[in-house]
Design a protein around this motif. Structure first.
Motif, PDB file in Angstrom:
ATOM      1  N   VAL A  68       0.985  -1.132  -0.141  1.00 58.99           N
ATOM      2  CA  VAL A  68       0.084   0.016  -0.206  1.00 58.99           C
ATOM      3  C   VAL A  68       1.043   1.252  -0.132  1.00 58.99           C
ATOM      4  O   VAL A  68       2.188   1.335   0.609  1.00 58.99           O
ATOM      5  CB  VAL A  68      -0.905   0.144   1.231  1.00 58.99           C
ATOM      6  N   ARG A  69       0.515   1.907  -0.692  1.00 62.32           N
ATOM      7  CA  ARG A  69       1.304   3.301  -1.065  1.00 62.32           C
ATOM      8  C   ARG A  69       0.194   4.687  -0.413  1.00 62.32           C
ATOM      9  O   ARG A  69      -0.933   4.564  -0.361  1.00 62.32           O
ATOM     10  CB  ARG A  69       1.649   3.752  -2.471  1.00 62.32           C
ATOM     11  N   GLU A  70       0.983   5.787  -0.112  1.00 61.39           N
ATOM     12  CA  GLU A  70       0.458   7.062   0.182  1.00 61.39           C
ATOM     13  C   GLU A  70      -0.730   6.808   1.214  1.00 61.39           C
ATOM     14  O   GLU A  70      -1.811   7.527   1.240  1.00 61.39           O
ATOM     15  CB  GLU A  70      -0.333   7.565  -1.009  1.00 61.39           C
ATOM     16  N   ALA A  71      -0.355   6.052   2.403  1.00 61.14           N
ATOM     17  CA  ALA A  71      -1.298   5.732   3.446  1.00 61.14           C
ATOM     18  C   ALA A  71      -1.394   6.768   4.405  1.00 61.14           C
ATOM     19  O   ALA A  71      -0.345   7.381   4.920  1.00 61.14           O
ATOM     20  CB  ALA A  71      -1.062   4.533   4.352  1.00 61.14           C
ATOM     21  N   GLY A  72      -2.595   7.406   4.551  1.00 59.88           N
ATOM     22  CA  GLY A  72      -2.643   8.367   5.625  1.00 59.88           C
ATOM     23  C   GLY A  72      -3.823   8.253   6.698  1.00 59.88           C
ATOM     24  O   GLY A  72      -4.831   7.514   6.334  1.00 59.88           O
ATOM     25  N   ILE A  73      -3.966   8.702   7.744  1.00 61.75           N
ATOM     26  CA  ILE A  73      -4.989   8.580   8.867  1.00 61.75           C
ATOM     27  C   ILE A  73      -5.562   9.812   9.500  1.00 61.75           C
ATOM     28  O   ILE A  73      -4.577  10.516   9.786  1.00 61.75           O
ATOM     29  CB  ILE A  73      -4.425   7.504   9.790  1.00 61.75           C
ATOM     30  N   SER A  74      -6.700   9.812   9.932  1.00 63.12           N
ATOM     31  CA  SER A  74      -7.002  11.202  10.717  1.00 63.12           C
ATOM     32  C   SER A  74      -7.182  10.855  12.111  1.00 63.12           C
ATOM     33  O   SER A  74      -7.299   9.381  12.509  1.00 63.12           O
ATOM     34  CB  SER A  74      -8.394  11.683  10.093  1.00 63.12           C
ATOM     35  N   GLU A  75      -7.147  11.513  12.819  1.00 62.16           N
ATOM     36  CA  GLU A  75      -7.652  11.378  14.202  1.00 62.16           C
ATOM     37  C   GLU A  75      -9.330  11.143  14.532  1.00 62.16           C
ATOM     38  O   GLU A  75      -9.884  11.542  13.794  1.00 62.16           O
ATOM     39  CB  GLU A  75      -7.314  12.491  15.252  1.00 62.16           C
ATOM     40  N   PRO A  76      -9.596  10.317  15.529  1.00 58.53           N
ATOM     41  CA  PRO A  76     -10.883  10.166  15.510  1.00 58.53           C
ATOM     42  C   PRO A  76     -11.576  11.371  16.063  1.00 58.53           C
ATOM     43  O   PRO A  76     -11.424  12.246  16.601  1.00 58.53           O
ATOM     44  CB  PRO A  76     -11.018   9.216  16.817  1.00 58.53           C
ATOM     45  N   ALA A  77     -12.894  11.435  15.279  1.00 54.81           N
ATOM     46  CA  ALA A  77     -13.717  12.666  15.486  1.00 54.81           C
ATOM     47  C   ALA A  77     -15.100  12.442  15.439  1.00 54.81           C
ATOM     48  O   ALA A  77     -15.556  11.593  14.696  1.00 54.81           O
ATOM     49  CB  ALA A  77     -13.464  13.710  14.522  1.00 54.81           C
TER      50      ALA A  77
END
Length: 144
Positions: A68-77
């Protein structure tokens, strides 16, 4: 033979009617497709293990979780999902499709109920609009 049809006919009709009524009782709206028992509580607990739970589900969700490339995640909201407040984590990635080629960056949202991952949402326009993504190296290291 005719006597058996008359005798079993009303019983069979009663059984079929009971099954039909029981089947209708189990049908619900969009909220019925849930992996977690939803108590409908507005005050949801923060999903402390959101990263490992999301990784475990994505490993089976993706056709090929390797590379997998370019993986990003946000904080829980907390967001409004189906008329209720839920914690949502947005994830962005470029994974390989069924043919082994990269299919482009996709965005998905993980919805949490009672602190546990409940489902992946594919239509994320409103849920992930304007969120800040941080690097998600754990996803880029997934194996089968």
């Amino acid at each position: 033979m005719r006597c058996k049809l008359v005798t079993y006919g009303p019983r069979a009709a009663a059984v079929l009617l009971a099954l039909a009524v029981a089947g209708c009782a189990g049908i619900g709206g969009a909220d019925s497709l849930s992996y977690t028992a939803d108590r409908g509580v507005e005050n949801q607990p923060y999903p402390a293990n959101y990263r490992p739970e999301l990784l475990a589900l994505l490993r089976t969700y993706l056709n090929d979780p390797t590379g997998v490339r370019e993986a990003g995640i946000s904080e829980p909201a907390q967001k409004e999902v189906g008329g209720r407040r839920r914690y949502v984590v947005c994830v962005r990635f470029n994974a390989r499709g069924a043919g082994g080629r990269y299919v482009g960056v996709k965005e998905r949202a993980g919805m949490y109920i009672d602190g546990r991952l409940d489902r992946i949402i594919e239509e994320t326009e409103d849920l992930c609009k304007g969120v800040a993504f941080a690097a998600f190296p754990e996803m880029e290291k997934l194996t089968r």
